[in-house]
Design a protein around this motif. Structure first.
Motif, short mmCIF file in Angstrom:
data_model
loop_
_atom_site.label_atom_id
_atom_site.label_comp_id
_atom_site.label_asym_id
_atom_site.label_seq_id
_atom_site.Cartn_x
_atom_site.Cartn_y
_atom_site.Cartn_z
N HIS A 466 0.86 -1.18 0.00
CA HIS A 466 0.00 0.00 0.00
C HIS A 466 0.89 1.23 0.00
N ARG A 467 0.56 2.19 -0.86
CA ARG A 467 1.39 3.40 -0.91
C ARG A 467 1.08 4.32 0.24
N ASN A 468 -0.18 4.44 0.64
CA ASN A 468 -0.59 5.39 1.66
C ASN A 468 -0.83 4.68 2.99
N PRO A 469 -0.75 5.42 4.11
CA PRO A 469 -1.06 4.83 5.41
C PRO A 469 -2.50 4.36 5.46
N GLU A 474 -9.15 -0.22 9.81
CA GLU A 474 -9.37 -0.78 8.47
C GLU A 474 -8.48 -2.01 8.24
N THR A 475 -7.25 -1.95 8.80
CA THR A 475 -6.35 -3.11 8.67
C THR A 475 -6.97 -4.34 9.32
N LEU A 476 -7.58 -4.13 10.50
CA LEU A 476 -8.20 -5.26 11.20
C LEU A 476 -9.43 -5.75 10.45
N LEU A 499 -1.22 2.83 10.03
CA LEU A 499 0.01 2.06 9.81
C LEU A 499 0.67 2.53 8.53
N ASN A 500 2.00 2.43 8.50
CA ASN A 500 2.72 2.71 7.26
C ASN A 500 2.27 1.75 6.18
N GLY A 501 2.16 2.24 4.97
CA GLY A 501 1.65 1.42 3.88
C GLY A 501 2.48 0.17 3.64
N SER A 502 3.81 0.24 3.89
CA SER A 502 4.67 -0.91 3.61
C SER A 502 4.40 -2.09 4.55
N ALA A 503 3.79 -1.83 5.70
CA ALA A 503 3.56 -2.90 6.67
C ALA A 503 2.12 -3.38 6.67
#
Length: 624
Positions: A466-469, A474-476, A499-503
């Protein structure tokens, strides 16, 4: 390896030296015992024999003259008894005596002290001549036993000659008892009683027997004085008188005076012959002892030199072998504890390893052939171990590469399938078909998660980013969407943290695995709760189920695997989801820990570090 035989050698040498030296010292002790005990004891025995004779004459006559002669002899016997006690009680004499000798010595001194009671009976004239002879025999008999114990039984020559002289000495004692008994009876010219004649006959027979037995094994030089005695006129006349008394033909010519004169001459010659033999035998042991002692000393010194030389050579050899083995042990420990673990760790990280450089041959630490062979064996083991580790690493890499290729192909196909399903959902207006498409979409999403899990296990990354946080909530929700029994999962409101998009992709996968476990191992009617809150070190998320829970030992083991995920093992397929969780958590510095739930189930606590969280300004910009 060397201590036991060396100790045995020293002990054997010490035992042999002690035995040989002690026996030699015992030979030297014979002369000491002869001078300290033998000479005064023999002197006392003669005095007691003389006292026996005078006591018999006093019992026969009761005259004042006999009483005076007896008193004088008693004083002489007392002086001799005191001399024996003084000389035998000295330290050198006591130290030279063994335990059996000391027991016999005690018997001699007890018999010597018994003289006082015997004298009282003689003075009161309440003892007969036969009993008198028996009680006066106690001291000579005890002395004979002492002399026998003084002879070394392991020196055959000295032992035989000493026994022969002892037998002759005992014969002389029986003769003095004959003389005393006959003197008392001939003095009063009384008729002999049957008991008195029988006692005289027994003494004569025993004297003859003991004398003959002693002469049988006596050596020629020791036998000569006794052979001269046997052919003497006094001894032959004594034998004739003895035979007449035994036969009862005493006659008027066999008077007390004649008997005393002949007996005195025979006893004097008898004692002289015994003295000559005793002195010769006593001093015969000294040269033998010195010779034995010298031989023992030479053998002992040579043995000691051999032992010392053996100790020196063995110590040098043992030291050299010990140093070589110590060097080999150090090299082997470095191989086992440092070099091989380092090589294996590099192989696990995927680095290329040069076997010749990383596992050189061990240098033999010495010249001992066996140690060199062991060093070469260790080198072979080292090469085999490193080669096996390299082959295993290559195999793991090949298997991992194959799994990643297959997983990425499946991932690509599933990604295309999801896009196709998404387009079909937008074009479909039929609610029933739309519901079926939604279930198919959910199933495909789960299949994609399993494919990405396989990529993670094989050491790769899923590839989706993901490019953006993205907010944690929403992650959950994205993680819930990838769980089969998603309706049972309830995500409670939580702070707006992103969260940072990379994680994001990895954490969605991490939470999905935790939620899958929670719904699988809890009753179908129970809720799986998800809560989150900001903490000092980041953001904490709790995934709690209400199942049966896990034992404390299992929770501890799982937490160890989560903190340090093991190498992927194709033979161990149990709880692969937790291995994936551990890998993903380690990749982003996330801490995952299981704890017992207050409701009886299990709570998974996920601590997301601040470095993985996006700044609040970025989150607001993303929301706008």
């Amino acid at each position: 390896m060397l201590v036991i035989p060396l100790v045995s050698l020293v002990a054997l040498w010490g035992f042999a030296a002690t035995i040989t030296t002690s026996e030699s010292l015992k030979l030297l002790d014979i002369s000491t015992l002869y001078q300290a005990i033998g000479v005064p004891a023999d002197k006392l025995a003669r005095s007691v024999q003389r006292e026996h004779l005078l006591s018999a004459e006093y019992l026969a006559t009761g005259s004042a003259e006999a009483r005076s002669l007896l008193a004088d002899q008693r004083r002489i016997a007392d002086d001799d008894r005191q001399e024996l006690r003084s000389r035998s009680g000295a330290d050198d004499a006591q130290n030279a005596m063994s335990a059996p000798m000391k027991a016999r010595y005690s018997d001699v001194m007890a018999a010597a002290d018994e003289l006082d009671d015997l004298r009282q009976d003689v003075d009161a004239r309440r003892i007969d001549l036969v009993t008198l002879g028996q009680r006066y025999s106690w001291l000579p008999t005890a002395m004979i036993a002492l002399i026998n114990s003084m002879t070394l039984s392991n020196n055959v020559e000295l032992y035989q000659q000493s026994r022969s002289l002892t037998s002759i000495g005992l014969a002389e004692d029986h003769m003095t008892r004959e003389i005393a008994l006959a003197s008392g009876l001939l003095l009063v010219n009384s008729r002999w009683e049957e008991s008195e004649r029988r006692a005289f006959t027994q003494l004569a027979a025993k004297r003859e027997f003991l004398f003959e037995q002693g002469m049988l094994e006596l050596e020629p030089d020791l036998r000569a004085p006794f052979e001269k005695l046997l052919v003497s006129d006094a001894y032959r006349q004594f034998q004739r008188m003895e035979s007449r008394i035994v036969g009862g033909a005493i006659g008027p010519d066999l008077t007390h005076a004649a008997w005393r004169q002949v007996a005195q001459d025979v006893d004097k010659a008898f004692r002289a012959a015994i003295d000559v033999g005793g002195e010769a035998l006593a001093f015969r042991g000294e040269p033998a002892a010195i010779g034995t002692f010298v031989r023992a000393g030479v053998a002992g010194v040579l043995g000691l030199v051999a032992v010392i030389l053996s100790l020196f050579v063995s110590w040098r050899a043992a030291g050299a072998i010990s140093r070589e083995l110590g060097g080999l042990r150090s090299a082997a420990q470095e191989l086992a504890e440092v070099r091989l673990p380092r090589v294996v760790e590099r192989l696990r990280r995927g680095e290329k390893v040069d076997v010749a450089t990383e596992a050189p041959e061990l240098e033999p630490p010495g010249t001992t052939a066996e140690v060199r062979d062991v060093a070469y064996a260790f080198s072979a083991v080292q090469h085999t171990a490193v080669d096996a580790a390299v082959d295993q690493a290559r195999l793991r890499e090949s298997v991992g590469q194959a799994l990643r290729n297959l997983a990425r192909r499946s991932q690509g196909l599933l990604q295309r399938q999801l896009k196709l399903l998404d387009a079909m959902q937008r074009q479909t207006e039929d609610s029933a078909a739309l519901e079926d498409l939604f279930r198919l979409d959910h199933l495909t999403t789960r299949m994609r998660r399993h494919a990405e899990g396989l990529i993670v296990l094989s050491g790769g990354t899923p590839g989706r980013t993901h490019r953006n946080p993205v907010p944690v909530a929403e992650t959950l929700q994205g993680a819930v969407a990838e769980v089969e029994d998603y309706p049972r999962v309830r995500v409670y409101p939580m702070p707006e943290v992103a969260l940072n998009g990379s994680a994001v992709t990895d954490l969605i996968h991490l939470f999905a695995e935790l939620l899958e476990n929670a719904t699988t191992y809890s009753p179908p009617h129970t809720e799986v709760s998800v809560r989150g809150e900001a903490v000092a070190k980041g953001f904490a998320v709790e995934v709690e189920d209400r199942g049966l829970g896990l034992p404390a030992a299992d929770i501890e083991a799982i937490n160890r695997r989560l903190a340090s995920p093991p190498e992927f093992n194709l033979a161990d397929t149990d709880r692969l989801g937790l291995v994936v969780v551990g890998r993903l958590a380690t990749r982003h510095g996330v801490k995952v820990e299981l704890r017992p739930s207050p409701f009886g189930g299990t709570t998974a606590i996920v601590l997301i570090p601040a470095a993985v969280l996006a700044p609040e300004a970025v989150l607001e910009g993303a929301g706008a």
